[in-house]
Write a protein that holds these residues in place. Structure first.
Motif, PDB file in Angstrom:
ATOM      1  N   GLY A 158      57.812 -41.965 -20.853  1.00  8.29           N
ATOM      2  CA  GLY A 158      58.110 -41.648 -19.461  1.00  8.29           C
ATOM      3  C   GLY A 158      57.614 -40.270 -19.100  1.00  8.29           C
ATOM      4  O   GLY A 158      56.824 -39.663 -19.815  1.00  8.29           O
ATOM      5  N   THR A 159      58.084 -39.757 -17.971  1.00  3.13           N
ATOM      6  CA  THR A 159      57.707 -38.432 -17.499  1.00  3.13           C
ATOM      7  C   THR A 159      58.762 -37.431 -17.944  1.00  3.13           C
ATOM      8  O   THR A 159      59.959 -37.620 -17.707  1.00  3.13           O
ATOM      9  CB  THR A 159      57.574 -38.420 -15.962  1.00  3.13           C
ATOM     10  N   PHE A 160      58.312 -36.362 -18.601  1.00  2.00           N
ATOM     11  CA  PHE A 160      59.174 -35.354 -19.204  1.00  2.00           C
ATOM     12  C   PHE A 160      59.478 -34.237 -18.207  1.00  2.00           C
ATOM     13  O   PHE A 160      58.581 -33.749 -17.531  1.00  2.00           O
ATOM     14  CB  PHE A 160      58.433 -34.782 -20.428  1.00  2.00           C
ATOM     15  N   TYR A 161      60.739 -33.845 -18.129  1.00  5.56           N
ATOM     16  CA  TYR A 161      61.157 -32.749 -17.257  1.00  5.56           C
ATOM     17  C   TYR A 161      62.006 -31.757 -18.042  1.00  5.56           C
ATOM     18  O   TYR A 161      62.961 -32.150 -18.705  1.00  5.56           O
ATOM     19  CB  TYR A 161      61.965 -33.254 -16.062  1.00  5.56           C
ATOM     20  N   ARG A 162      61.682 -30.469 -17.926  1.00  3.73           N
ATOM     21  CA  ARG A 162      62.442 -29.420 -18.610  1.00  3.73           C
ATOM     22  C   ARG A 162      63.593 -28.889 -17.767  1.00  3.73           C
ATOM     23  O   ARG A 162      64.432 -28.157 -18.260  1.00  3.73           O
ATOM     24  CB  ARG A 162      61.524 -28.259 -18.988  1.00  3.73           C
ATOM     25  N   LYS A 163      63.634 -29.245 -16.464  1.00  6.84           N
ATOM     26  CA  LYS A 163      64.671 -28.770 -15.547  1.00  6.84           C
ATOM     27  C   LYS A 163      65.397 -29.968 -14.926  1.00  6.84           C
ATOM     28  O   LYS A 163      64.793 -31.007 -14.700  1.00  6.84           O
ATOM     29  CB  LYS A 163      64.047 -27.982 -14.394  1.00  6.84           C
ATOM     30  N   PRO A 164      66.683 -29.784 -14.577  1.00  6.19           N
ATOM     31  CA  PRO A 164      67.406 -30.865 -13.901  1.00  6.19           C
ATOM     32  C   PRO A 164      66.912 -31.096 -12.468  1.00  6.19           C
ATOM     33  O   PRO A 164      67.017 -32.188 -11.933  1.00  6.19           O
ATOM     34  CB  PRO A 164      68.861 -30.415 -13.926  1.00  6.19           C
ATOM     35  N   SER A 165      66.357 -30.043 -11.843  1.00  5.08           N
ATOM     36  CA  SER A 165      65.748 -30.148 -10.517  1.00  5.08           C
ATOM     37  C   SER A 165      64.756 -28.992 -10.376  1.00  5.08           C
ATOM     38  O   SER A 165      64.846 -28.014 -11.118  1.00  5.08           O
ATOM     39  CB  SER A 165      66.805 -30.101  -9.407  1.00  5.08           C
ATOM     40  N   PRO A 166      63.833 -29.071  -9.414  1.00  5.27           N
ATOM     41  CA  PRO A 166      62.827 -28.006  -9.274  1.00  5.27           C
ATOM     42  C   PRO A 166      63.392 -26.606  -9.024  1.00  5.27           C
ATOM     43  O   PRO A 166      62.764 -25.617  -9.362  1.00  5.27           O
ATOM     44  CB  PRO A 166      61.993 -28.470  -8.082  1.00  5.27           C
ATOM     45  N   THR A 167      64.590 -26.521  -8.462  1.00  2.00           N
ATOM     46  CA  THR A 167      65.163 -25.214  -8.128  1.00  2.00           C
ATOM     47  C   THR A 167      66.106 -24.667  -9.201  1.00  2.00           C
ATOM     48  O   THR A 167      66.600 -23.557  -9.071  1.00  2.00           O
ATOM     49  CB  THR A 167      65.924 -25.291  -6.793  1.00  2.00           C
ATOM     50  N   THR A 186      64.630 -43.836 -13.224  1.00  6.52           N
ATOM     51  CA  THR A 186      65.893 -43.534 -13.885  1.00  6.52           C
ATOM     52  C   THR A 186      65.684 -42.339 -14.803  1.00  6.52           C
ATOM     53  O   THR A 186      64.730 -42.311 -15.579  1.00  6.52           O
ATOM     54  CB  THR A 186      66.378 -44.747 -14.718  1.00  6.52           C
ATOM     55  N   PHE A 187      66.566 -41.344 -14.710  1.00  6.18           N
ATOM     56  CA  PHE A 187      66.457 -40.157 -15.536  1.00  6.18           C
ATOM     57  C   PHE A 187      67.372 -40.296 -16.752  1.00  6.18           C
ATOM     58  O   PHE A 187      68.571 -40.501 -16.603  1.00  6.18           O
ATOM     59  CB  PHE A 187      66.822 -38.908 -14.737  1.00  6.18           C
ATOM     60  N   ILE A 188      66.774 -40.186 -17.932  1.00  3.89           N
ATOM     61  CA  ILE A 188      67.502 -40.299 -19.194  1.00  3.89           C
ATOM     62  C   ILE A 188      67.632 -38.906 -19.803  1.00  3.89           C
ATOM     63  O   ILE A 188      66.641 -38.201 -19.954  1.00  3.89           O
ATOM     64  CB  ILE A 188      66.736 -41.215 -20.187  1.00  3.89           C
ATOM     65  N   THR A 199      73.123 -27.552 -30.050  1.00  2.99           N
ATOM     66  CA  THR A 199      73.986 -28.362 -30.907  1.00  2.99           C
ATOM     67  C   THR A 199      73.593 -29.816 -30.669  1.00  2.99           C
ATOM     68  O   THR A 199      72.817 -30.106 -29.748  1.00  2.99           O
ATOM     69  CB  THR A 199      75.471 -28.156 -30.555  1.00  2.99           C
ATOM     70  N   PRO A 200      74.094 -30.750 -31.455  1.00  2.00           N
ATOM     71  CA  PRO A 200      73.691 -32.143 -31.264  1.00  2.00           C
ATOM     72  C   PRO A 200      73.903 -32.691 -29.840  1.00  2.00           C
ATOM     73  O   PRO A 200      73.157 -33.554 -29.386  1.00  2.00           O
ATOM     74  CB  PRO A 200      74.549 -32.901 -32.281  1.00  2.00           C
ATOM     75  N   ASP A 201      74.884 -32.173 -29.125  1.00  2.00           N
ATOM     76  CA  ASP A 201      75.183 -32.677 -27.773  1.00  2.00           C
ATOM     77  C   ASP A 201      74.485 -31.907 -26.657  1.00  2.00           C
ATOM     78  O   ASP A 201      74.667 -32.232 -25.478  1.00  2.00           O
ATOM     79  CB  ASP A 201      76.690 -32.669 -27.526  1.00  2.00           C
ATOM     80  N   THR A 202      73.684 -30.903 -26.978  1.00  2.00           N
ATOM     81  CA  THR A 202      72.995 -30.116 -25.960  1.00  2.00           C
ATOM     82  C   THR A 202      71.902 -30.947 -25.293  1.00  2.00           C
ATOM     83  O   THR A 202      71.037 -31.497 -25.970  1.00  2.00           O
ATOM     84  CB  THR A 202      72.348 -28.854 -26.578  1.00  2.00           C
ATOM     85  N   VAL A 203      71.953 -31.042 -23.965  1.00  2.54           N
ATOM     86  CA  VAL A 203      70.889 -31.712 -23.220  1.00  2.54           C
ATOM     87  C   VAL A 203      69.711 -30.742 -23.163  1.00  2.54           C
ATOM     88  O   VAL A 203      69.855 -29.609 -22.708  1.00  2.54           O
ATOM     89  CB  VAL A 203      71.346 -32.108 -21.798  1.00  2.54           C
ATOM     90  N   VAL A 204      68.547 -31.191 -23.641  1.00  5.43           N
ATOM     91  CA  VAL A 204      67.376 -30.312 -23.698  1.00  5.43           C
ATOM     92  C   VAL A 204      66.321 -30.661 -22.659  1.00  5.43           C
ATOM     93  O   VAL A 204      65.453 -29.848 -22.347  1.00  5.43           O
ATOM     94  CB  VAL A 204      66.747 -30.307 -25.112  1.00  5.43           C
ATOM     95  N   ALA A 205      66.381 -31.884 -22.114  1.00  7.04           N
ATOM     96  CA  ALA A 205      65.367 -32.323 -21.153  1.00  7.04           C
ATOM     97  C   ALA A 205      65.778 -33.652 -20.546  1.00  7.04           C
ATOM     98  O   ALA A 205      66.779 -34.253 -20.935  1.00  7.04           O
ATOM     99  CB  ALA A 205      64.016 -32.473 -21.850  1.00  7.04           C
ATOM    100  N   LEU A 206      64.953 -34.094 -19.599  1.00  6.48           N
ATOM    101  CA  LEU A 206      65.092 -35.426 -19.005  1.00  6.48           C
ATOM    102  C   LEU A 206      63.764 -36.164 -19.171  1.00  6.48           C
ATOM    103  O   LEU A 206      62.709 -35.544 -19.144  1.00  6.48           O
ATOM    104  CB  LEU A 206      65.395 -35.332 -17.505  1.00  6.48           C
ATOM    105  N   VAL A 207      63.853 -37.477 -19.326  1.00  4.53           N
ATOM    106  CA  VAL A 207      62.663 -38.322 -19.281  1.00  4.53           C
ATOM    107  C   VAL A 207      62.931 -39.372 -18.209  1.00  4.53           C
ATOM    108  O   VAL A 207      63.964 -40.047 -18.228  1.00  4.53           O
ATOM    109  CB  VAL A 207      62.345 -38.974 -20.639  1.00  4.53           C
ATOM    110  N   GLU A 208      61.997 -39.471 -17.262  1.00  7.28           N
ATOM    111  CA  GLU A 208      62.125 -40.433 -16.166  1.00  7.28           C
ATOM    112  C   GLU A 208      61.376 -41.712 -16.520  1.00  7.28           C
ATOM    113  O   GLU A 208      60.193 -41.674 -16.879  1.00  7.28           O
ATOM    114  CB  GLU A 208      61.549 -39.858 -14.878  1.00  7.28           C
ATOM    115  N   VAL A 209      62.097 -42.820 -16.413  1.00  2.00           N
ATOM    116  CA  VAL A 209      61.516 -44.132 -16.655  1.00  2.00           C
ATOM    117  C   VAL A 209      61.933 -45.034 -15.497  1.00  2.00           C
ATOM    118  O   VAL A 209      63.127 -45.231 -15.273  1.00  2.00           O
ATOM    119  CB  VAL A 209      62.039 -44.739 -17.978  1.00  2.00           C
ATOM    120  N   MET A 210      60.972 -45.527 -14.749  1.00  2.00           N
ATOM    121  CA  MET A 210      61.238 -46.446 -13.637  1.00  2.00           C
ATOM    122  C   MET A 210      62.323 -45.906 -12.699  1.00  2.00           C
ATOM    123  O   MET A 210      63.293 -46.585 -12.379  1.00  2.00           O
ATOM    124  CB  MET A 210      61.600 -47.834 -14.162  1.00  2.00           C
TER     125      MET A 210
END
Length: 78
Positions: free
Chosen positions: A10-19, A44-46, A31-42
């Motif tokens: 999918g498409t990789f994003y390093r920020k939750p939003s552009p701002t 939907t942001f994972i 830590t294992p639960d740290t959200v490090v990025a988003l990947v957009e697929v169809m």
């Protein structure tokens, strides 16, 4: 050295939003639960979680780049 990989294509994003700030950058402690990025697929942001503990030492994917399943996104030092 540990690697954080994309579990899906999918498409990789390093920020939750552009701002907003990046989830993590070089030097960030995760830590294992740290959200490090988003990947957009169809439209939907994972959330991609670190699934390991340590310090981010390298960012390998550019924001808004298309990544494949198994692509290395970050390198982490334990």
């Amino acid at each position: 050295m540990l690697e954080i990989i994309s579990p899906i294509p999918g498409t990789f994003y390093r920020k939750p939003s552009p701002t907003e700030a990046e989830f993590v950058s070089v030097g960030s402690v995760v830590t294992p639960d740290t959200v490090v990025a988003l990947v957009e697929v169809m439209k939907t942001f994972i959330e991609i979680k670190a699934e390991c503990s340590g310090k981010i030492v390298e960012v390998l994917a550019q924001s808004e780049a298309v990544v494949e399943a198994g692509s290395v996104l970050f390198r982490v030092e334990e």
